[in-house]
Design a protein around this motif. Structure first.
Motif, mmCIF file in Angstrom:
data_model
loop_
_atom_site.group_PDB
_atom_site.id
_atom_site.type_symbol
_atom_site.label_atom_id
_atom_site.label_comp_id
_atom_site.label_asym_id
_atom_site.label_seq_id
_atom_site.Cartn_x
_atom_site.Cartn_y
_atom_site.Cartn_z
ATOM 1 N N UNK A 1 -10.213 -2.849 -16.014
ATOM 2 C CA UNK A 1 -10.025 -1.515 -15.442
ATOM 3 C C UNK A 1 -8.581 -1.033 -15.635
ATOM 4 N N UNK B 1 -6.545 -1.856 -17.952
ATOM 5 C CA UNK B 1 -6.348 -1.546 -19.376
ATOM 6 C C UNK B 1 -7.081 -0.244 -19.731
ATOM 7 N N UNK C 1 6.353 -4.923 -4.990
ATOM 8 C CA UNK C 1 6.730 -3.507 -5.044
ATOM 9 C C UNK C 1 7.872 -3.209 -6.015
ATOM 10 N N UNK D 1 7.411 -1.981 -9.654
ATOM 11 C CA UNK D 1 7.070 -0.605 -10.020
ATOM 12 C C UNK D 1 8.306 0.128 -10.533
ATOM 13 N N UNK E 1 -0.814 0.992 -12.779
ATOM 14 C CA UNK E 1 -0.396 0.156 -11.646
ATOM 15 C C UNK E 1 -1.636 -0.449 -10.998
ATOM 16 N N UNK E 2 -1.818 -1.744 -11.208
ATOM 17 C CA UNK E 2 -3.039 -2.396 -10.736
ATOM 18 C C UNK E 2 -2.785 -3.515 -9.740
ATOM 19 N N UNK E 3 -1.530 -3.952 -9.637
ATOM 20 C CA UNK E 3 -1.274 -5.175 -8.894
ATOM 21 C C UNK E 3 -0.949 -4.989 -7.427
ATOM 22 N N UNK E 4 -0.760 -3.741 -6.980
ATOM 23 C CA UNK E 4 -0.335 -3.511 -5.594
ATOM 24 C C UNK E 4 -1.574 -3.428 -4.700
ATOM 25 N N UNK E 5 -2.337 -4.517 -4.730
ATOM 26 C CA UNK E 5 -3.620 -4.508 -4.041
ATOM 27 C C UNK E 5 -3.475 -4.601 -2.526
ATOM 28 N N UNK E 6 -2.370 -5.183 -2.092
ATOM 29 C CA UNK E 6 -2.118 -5.236 -0.646
ATOM 30 C C UNK E 6 -0.734 -4.661 -0.376
ATOM 31 N N UNK E 7 -0.487 -4.367 0.868
ATOM 32 C CA UNK E 7 0.772 -3.739 1.251
ATOM 33 C C UNK E 7 1.870 -4.794 1.358
ATOM 34 N N UNK F 1 -0.583 5.747 -13.339
ATOM 35 C CA UNK F 1 -1.988 5.733 -12.942
ATOM 36 C C UNK F 1 -2.298 4.548 -12.051
ATOM 37 N N UNK F 2 -2.600 4.842 -10.803
ATOM 38 C CA UNK F 2 -3.039 3.778 -9.910
ATOM 39 C C UNK F 2 -4.443 3.348 -10.272
ATOM 40 N N UNK F 3 -4.726 2.067 -10.125
ATOM 41 C CA UNK F 3 -6.030 1.516 -10.492
ATOM 42 C C UNK F 3 -6.595 0.777 -9.294
ATOM 43 N N UNK F 4 -7.615 1.305 -8.688
ATOM 44 C CA UNK F 4 -8.178 0.663 -7.510
ATOM 45 C C UNK F 4 -9.561 0.109 -7.805
#
Lengths: 365, 365, 365, 365
Positions: free
Chosen positions: D168, D170, D260, D263, D278-284, D304-307
């Motif tokens: 996703x 990529x 963080x 980024x 940006x795919x790795x910031x899955x948690x705060x 582009x954020x990727x969730x």
């Protein structure tokens, strides 16, 4: 004097003539030609099938040469100064105006009415502006690419004009990772399209063409499957594609045949909501009949015509070629080298499909 | 019992029958029909031109009605609970599976093989699943939209199925701010396409159609120019479009005619590197002959087939309709209202082009 | 001699000087300036906040003038020959090289390192290359647009540089028909963004800014709602946007403020999977702190920086301006006209936000 | 009874419990778990860093198992009937509603508020809905993929949840043939991103991470260059990327770190007009400070954020994995297998970065 081939008029034999040495302007470059090529377009030019060609011309649009002299400091597209002895290629398209509506508003630079093309739309009376010549004159502003040291001129010319053309067709096809891609046509453009489709993330690449020689080549150049148009009629070819795709058709089909009927066939091969990139209809070879309900509307398809190339296609194609110079047997596409005197023979060989790639070697004398 | 029109078989007169009241399941909704419509597709259904229609059917795919009863708590697409008396419309497409390859991998939901359509692919034996009926049964899961209080049912039905169809065609056309847009066809889909093209940022909208009544309507519905196919032959129409676009052709052409020859004509109207959105070839009306060199490859064109609609198209179309309900004379598109008994007359009027929009008013009895 | 304003150095008063008449080259054009403008960027230039500015400069990047003389036959972008007396504007960006990697490979022409900008990156020693001058010299190759006869120079300058900047920001925002759009900032760029968002198909446009004068203006320029940053703190503004969007946030947010904190605020206003177009951070006004988990990743947002403009933006903006010259009260954005001697006063007025649009009228002298 | 790991509350030890056998509904499937995995998200869950987790839960979102029983005829996504003994995986995301605004209008299915995730947002009280268990219950409607016979379960689990997540990321990065791509992070997501970037047509892939073990792995998994964050501080890493890209920065940067500060660093690595996924910031994990002028506006960048992931990502990732199962040393990513009793040890190993991939093998007892 410089020896060069001149195509004097449609359907006349190409002649070897002695032409004057080029006059070097500031920003210009004189190349000693290493290789040029004979492609399907040259055959079309020979038969007068493209409008607006200012015969007599020196054919040969994509070429590779060695820098003989530069008019002062001239830089390649990466900003590096060129020096005598550098091996370079160049974008055959020149004189894009960047001031017309197409260049500036539509940003459709391949449709700029001012653009001219080495080996096609320059007259022999304007200079050594084609590759079937011992020397090529690069006018000031021509976009030049120095080949990386690892990339031999044979490797480059084996792709030749098929490289940027296929690159553009594949770019227009917007292949997604995991797509199944059909490539119609196994000439140089089709073979390069197999490579670039593979490198773009295709899961499966299905090449369709002939003869067996080229199909075998396709299997070496990135195709997983090869379908012979000699063995299977159109309906059968469509069926095979459906069989290979769970009955749905291919996600993407790329046309590189030059045959109008291929367009109708390709639309039967693409799945609903797929993409069809049409790159091979470079000259007018006649009409095709379609059913717009079934082939376009109900299919929810995207059909994308691909005209010409711009610098980005050649630049990126060269970089990818260099990267994957060893993965694919590029130079095996070269069937034969021809001296300038053999130009007519080369044209006949290409027309008859007796060769995959016909390379012109002007220095071979 | 509920009075409803039944199309029993191709080319048979539509009959008014008494059918059983619907059985309300949990999540289902019974509507009292306010309006449904007769569109070109209904004429095609009447003549058996669409494959897979399970006659007998109750025609009428896009409709508006009043909630009579709900099977427990039922919510609209915004999550609001529906109550008796609400005026609603609904997406005629139902049963998209969201589990097949087309739904989940291709994300081409309009090509899901499981989808069914109210008024078209549901049989009358399955229930009140079409709009030419005093009542419509919304099966559980049908996507429902409550009309905003400012939006009367007449205004909604005046656009009718033309709203989502044109919305989708315009979405596929990716109009850019300042584009010139040609709309081929001045039926309800074409007229709605004029509105949505205008609202999408078109600089100029050129409508092409007939008769004069519809062309005048087009000029009220967002078109700047109207070209009559009765006054100008195809070559002249193409010329007019070129004259209006500095000789280049339109940036975008949207096809909403249903006539195969329109596709060849539209491709002559679109500029190089432009976009052609083909939405009108909903049924098989024959073939078209194209020159792929001139019409596709050299033109560097994008041709985009547009099949069906999904919920987003109807939802957004209703919102835009409500926003611009006073800018355009929507209800003037309604030429005439018909009771259920007049269904055959309505079909003949639509077929003959005697009306812009034929509305069915089941309650008129 | 020609009277012109010269910004000699950061934070020095602008001086009116007598400069030599321009020397007309082939392809060049001398304009008699009708109007130029004072925008926020000029204030930044005055305070030395942009790197690479070759003081002394003649400010004024977007201007409108009358053709006084041309160096031979010069054509506008549509190919029409310019004649003395024509009212024209021009793209302030010049000397894009179309030969570097950014121009040719990335096709990111606004990032070409060779590009220069009238009124910003040309020195006064290079000629009359800014608009705060009785005359402007258009170097050969400058992209010129003739104003349509229906479009007065006041109307054009009322939008001024806000037109192409907002056009580009809206283009980057890819507004879809039916979207809700927030515009942060109600200066000239923000106001033009309201217009272009409206014309691009926005269902609702929400303007956020100050003071009341500009917010009222926004409501005339396409906004449906106006939120005052004087009345509501950031958290409240975010809440209002959510209240107006069923709690989801806006589909698209366009930043046109120049205030770093606006970026964090805008990201709270955009819905999940929405688009945030950042156009206002033209100079370095400091940092902003974000939470990448909440503001980027989980939000699945697209953030798009928008730098500079190219010819297409100005060209299309002028066409749309002309089309909608009467729908929006463009000239009401002009708060005051200033002669060259009043340049310092104009800068102070813009800086203090006392005016919406400050127009320089060199002929008023 | 079935043995399963239960994460009872944040920061409590995971316990092995005996849970009841699943009750098979029509359309449901019982799997005997072959492998599940411990990923960084599981560590975050263990520390309570994700909102809305209904502890106690059975962790393990991506798993592979053998069909033990089906509730009647159940089909995989390709429509094939599943039989006992089939080796399958499944999309961990379930219960997407396909009826809300996000599903239907925004078509942003990963933001559907109804969606739930195996191993994360299902409570242990709801059944065997996580992979750290001898059996997994697939509720009716769970999207199932049968592994091709050529694809062993070890190979699949070695990619594990990194496969669809990287796929996703990529996809969002829209890599073009010939791009240079930086991948920040060399955990399982980063390593899979190296593979998918390579397969998408990247010319060069630059991996950035630690420790040496993972960097060496990256070089096997498609990266051309590996930069150690242990050896080079951030400024130096940025410099190396610029040195490798003619001073311009990478065309595309993919973030897969969870840190963080990455980024801000990534934005310095991406070229002007490039893309940052940006795919790795899955948690705060906290905030980051950016300069919006330099990092966004002037850079003309797309961020582009990727969730989350949807079915297409897993489906296509499995197909590409199978195709290239021998080109990359997938199973070498597996550092160690853990029985259910060793779950706490596995979590500690993942947290400490002592392993690349920690695989849970419930059957190992």
């Amino acid at each position: 004097m410089v020896r060069a081939c001149v195509m004097t008029a449609p359907d006349e034999p190409v002649e070897v003539r002695q032409l004057p040495e080029p006059t070097l302007e500031p920003g210009g470059v004189v190349l000693r030609t290493i290789y040029s090529e004979v492609c399907g377009t040259d055959v079309h030019l020979w038969h007068g099938r493209l409008a607006g060609v200012p015969y007599p011309i020196i054919p040969g649009h994509v070429s590779v040469g060695r820098v003989e002299a530069t008019g002062g400091e001239v830089r390649d597209a990466d900003g590096q100064v060129l020096v005598a002895g550098d091996t370079v290629t160049f974008l055959d398209v020149h004189e894009n105006c960047y001031s017309c509506w197409y260049c500036l508003v539509a940003k459709a630079s391949t449709r700029c009415p001012k653009r001219r093309v080495y080996g096609i739309t320059y007259s022999a009376s304007e200079g050594l502006l084609g590759g079937w010549s011992e020397k090529i004159y690069l006018k000031p502003g021509v976009r030049i690419i120095r080949l990386p040291p690892t990339l031999g001129p044979e490797t480059f010319i084996s792709g030749g004009c098929g490289l940027p053309t296929a690159f553009h067709a594949v770019e227009r096809a917007t292949i997604r990772l995991g797509d199944t891609v059909v490539v119609q046509g196994t000439g140089p453009v089709g073979l390069c399209a197999c490579v670039f489709a593979r490198l773009s993330g295709a899961l499966n690449v299905i090449a369709i063409g002939a003869p067996r020689l080229r199909l075998d080549m396709a299997l070496e150049m990135g195709a997983d499957h090869a379908i012979s148009i000699e063995d299977a009629p159109a309906s059968r070819r469509v069926q095979i594609v459906h069989d290979l795709t769970s009955g749905r058709g291919a996600d993407v089909v790329i046309e590189a045949t030059g045959v109008p009927a291929a367009v109708a066939e390709g639309l039967e091969m693409v799945r609903d909501a797929g993409v069809y990139s049409v790159a091979g209809q470079y000259t007018d070879a006649g009409d095709v009949t379609l059913n717009p309900h079934r082939a376009i509307n109900k299919k929810h398809v995207d059909i994308r015509g691909t005209w010409g190339t711009d610098f980005s296609h050649l630049y990126r194609a060269v970089q990818m070629l260099n990267k994957y110079r060893e993965r694919f047997p590029w130079t095996e596409m070269i069937s034969r080298y021809y001296g300038l005197e053999q130009a007519n023979e080369a044209l006949r060989d290409v027309e008859a499909g007796r060769v995959v790639k016909a390379v012109v070697r002007p220095g071979a004398g």
